[in-house]
Design a protein around this motif. Structure first.
Motif, PDB file in Angstrom:
ATOM      1  N   CYS A  41      65.519  36.967  25.222  1.00 55.62           N
ATOM      2  CA  CYS A  41      66.002  35.724  24.627  1.00 55.62           C
ATOM      3  C   CYS A  41      65.915  34.575  25.629  1.00 55.62           C
ATOM      4  O   CYS A  41      65.450  33.489  25.295  1.00 55.62           O
ATOM      5  CB  CYS A  41      67.430  35.904  24.132  1.00 55.62           C
ATOM      6  N   CYS A  42      66.366  34.815  26.859  1.00 54.38           N
ATOM      7  CA  CYS A  42      66.302  33.767  27.888  1.00 54.38           C
ATOM      8  C   CYS A  42      64.858  33.358  28.161  1.00 54.38           C
ATOM      9  O   CYS A  42      64.558  32.173  28.306  1.00 54.38           O
ATOM     10  CB  CYS A  42      66.970  34.258  29.171  1.00 54.38           C
ATOM     11  N   ARG A  43      63.963  34.337  28.201  1.00 51.44           N
ATOM     12  CA  ARG A  43      62.548  34.054  28.433  1.00 51.44           C
ATOM     13  C   ARG A  43      61.975  33.208  27.287  1.00 51.44           C
ATOM     14  O   ARG A  43      61.238  32.255  27.517  1.00 51.44           O
ATOM     15  CB  ARG A  43      61.778  35.360  28.573  1.00 51.44           C
ATOM     16  N   ALA A  44      62.333  33.568  26.064  1.00 55.40           N
ATOM     17  CA  ALA A  44      61.797  32.866  24.890  1.00 55.40           C
ATOM     18  C   ALA A  44      62.283  31.421  24.815  1.00 55.40           C
ATOM     19  O   ALA A  44      61.564  30.555  24.329  1.00 55.40           O
ATOM     20  CB  ALA A  44      62.179  33.607  23.611  1.00 55.40           C
ATOM     21  N   THR A  45      63.498  31.164  25.290  1.00 55.90           N
ATOM     22  CA  THR A  45      64.063  29.817  25.203  1.00 55.90           C
ATOM     23  C   THR A  45      63.973  29.049  26.519  1.00 55.90           C
ATOM     24  O   THR A  45      64.428  27.913  26.600  1.00 55.90           O
ATOM     25  CB  THR A  45      65.536  29.881  24.777  1.00 55.90           C
ATOM     26  N   HIS A  46      63.424  29.715  27.550  1.00 56.82           N
ATOM     27  CA  HIS A  46      63.319  29.115  28.880  1.00 56.82           C
ATOM     28  C   HIS A  46      64.690  28.712  29.417  1.00 56.82           C
ATOM     29  O   HIS A  46      64.821  27.739  30.148  1.00 56.82           O
ATOM     30  CB  HIS A  46      62.375  27.906  28.881  1.00 56.82           C
TER      31      HIS A  46
END
Length: 147
Positions: A41-46
């Motif tokens: 999730c963090c990766r997808a939303t930067h």
């Protein structure tokens, strides 16, 4: 953060999975599934991942799975979702008994070895629900804030 992000458990490729359900069998598996969901999730939303929030969510997942194994007749289902600003962990087991807080000492005044898992879950999660399942057993859902 993510509006909703869900990850399904994927057992490691080291051998056959002894589970009768498609989720984690052990607390370590649950911790990895929670970390994977939050990291994706963090990766997808930067967005940066708060290490303390990840640890809290992993601890809640670990305690819920441990309690299902030790006191609930075994886990029957597991899900983890990142929803809004929190991670939702759902663990189902075979028992209809609602978790309770055990006194820290027994009737003879001796300290108990366990009994700390449920208070940890209740302290770290902002929302905890226990639901009866139609086929028997229960599902415990806990939402842990992600910062």
């Amino acid at each position: 953060m993510c509006e909703k992000h869900r990850t399904d458990f994927q057992p490691d490729s080291s051998g056959a999975d002894p589970c009768t359900h498609p989720g984690p069998c052990q607390p370590a598996d649950a911790r990895r599934a929670v970390e994977r969901a939050i990291t994706e999730c963090c990766r997808a939303t930067h967005a940066p991942c708060d290490a303390h929030a990840v640890s809290d969510a992993q601890l809640v997942a670990s305690e819920l799975t441990t309690n299902a194994i030790l006191h609930g007749g075994g886990m029957t289902d597991f899900h983890v979702d990142v929803v809004g600003r929190g991670v939702r962990v759902c663990v189902s087991d075979r028992s209809d008994r609602v978790p309770v807080v055990a006194p820290p000492v027994d009737r003879q005044g001796r300290r108990r070895a366990g009994g700390r898992g449920w208070p940890i879950v209740c302290r770290l999660a902002r929302d905890v629900q226990v639901s009866d399942l139609p086929s028997g057993g229960k599902c415990i859902t806990a939402v842990v804030p992600l910062g």
